[in-house]
Design an enzyme around this catalytic site. Sequence first.
Site, PDB file in Angstrom:
ATOM      1  CG  HIS A   1      -2.317  12.854   0.451  1.00 14.06           C
ATOM      2  ND1 HIS A   1      -2.929  12.647  -0.757  1.00 14.06           N
ATOM      3  CD2 HIS A   1      -1.298  13.697   0.210  1.00 14.06           C
ATOM      4  CE1 HIS A   1      -2.298  13.333  -1.686  1.00 14.06           C
ATOM      5  NE2 HIS A   1      -1.308  13.991  -1.129  1.00 14.06           N
TER       6      HIS A   1
ATOM      7  CE1 TYR B   1      -3.451  -2.634   0.195  1.00 18.26           C
ATOM      8  CE2 TYR B   1      -2.596  -3.225   2.346  1.00 18.26           C
ATOM      9  CZ  TYR B   1      -3.423  -3.490   1.268  1.00 18.26           C
ATOM     10  OH  TYR B   1      -4.212  -4.606   1.275  1.00 18.26           O
TER      11      TYR B   1
END
Length: 418
Positions: A228, A173
């Site tokens: 984010h 990831y």
Amino acid sequence: MDDRVVERRKLMSITSVSTILTSPGRNYLLVVVKTDDGLVGYGDATLNGRERAVATVVEDSIRQLLVDEDESRIEYLWRKIYLSAYWRGGPVLMTALAGIDMALWDIKGKRAGLPLYSLLGGKARDRARAYVHVHGQTTSQLVERSRAKVDAGFEALRFSFDSVDPRDPSVTYCQAHQDVAVGRIERTGGAARRDSWDSDTYLTDLPRTAATLRDTLGPNVALIHDVHSRLSPPRAVRAAKELESTGLFFLEDPAEHLDLSTLETIRAQTSVPIAVGELYFHGSDIAELVRRQLVDYVRVDISHFGGITPVVKLAHFAEALGIRTAFHGPSDISPPAHAALAHLAVHLGNFGIQEMVEDQSIWSEVFTTPIQLDRGFITVGNQPGLGVSVDEAAARRHEFVPASLPILHDRMGAIHPW
Ligand code: KDG
Ligand code: MG
């Protein structure tokens, strides 16, 4: 009007507005404004992945609003561009406007023979603290690279890391790590890379990694983590709570930038300093976030928020509320923007910290900048205007290459926000 005044006014008019799309390792869109007495102003109008859309707006719609106008009237011209279309704002227009605004401030400084920080009121400090990105594919790599940066003098680091799927170790990831490989973009020819994302794995790894960094680097390093905006509201609150003991300098974008209620919950339940702003384009949109003091640092992007003019207004508004600046300074905006940020960093009373590109080598063939990054601190030279010179021939030699951010997919194959 006496003749000399007429003559002077004539000398001060804009004769051309154009763009240069260049790619010395990354794609950048520059705005070039020229006056009839030969001054040239440069601004950055890079909107990562949408560069040609911004160039079209500048060339087709904005140029005609500026030619023959008095270049010294920045406030008037900014409003002319912003208000003259009924459908004002949005990322493409605000980025175009930012490029023009920076170029006009550059010209103003060159005409006066003064650097931007001096035009704005002078330096509040001699040097300004910067933070740079660090990333690793394993925790030990991240720690090792962080250690090396601290040894090189950096006192503030923004970390992101990759996580391996515990159920399928062949899947990694990816964090937002566009700055890896000295800021170069992957030249996909337009096709975006497919990356994977799993919030649960991230949420398990994040506090563990943050604690390891803190233990290894000690209490004096300012650690920043950028979520984010990738977490759902309850996960965002959990991440903030679990990071509390790490003593972050700030947690960036823990929630969606418009989700003020989650930011309010984070404020109510934790003491983690919060920074938000890079996805805002208008002062009117970010005003409530600031007014309610839901952040400790505002971090709008000078190239996407309309340029120096609105960013200075926002900084002053934030100052009145005890909020400091940590403006977005990623590798996907070009040297005129970084130079403007460096001038603001030494000038603004409520400057907090500045995100800075560590390896500036991809700039050197096209740009000369007034920015020095020395052991984690920024200083800025006293060249007039923004102080950036552009080798236009070299810029044109580095042709634009279509490129995209990776597209994140979750374990079910659905799109996850990048
Ligand atoms: O183009 C997107 C980048 O500018 C962004 O992902 C970088 O979040 C970022 C940061 O804080 O630098
Ligand atoms: Mg960010």
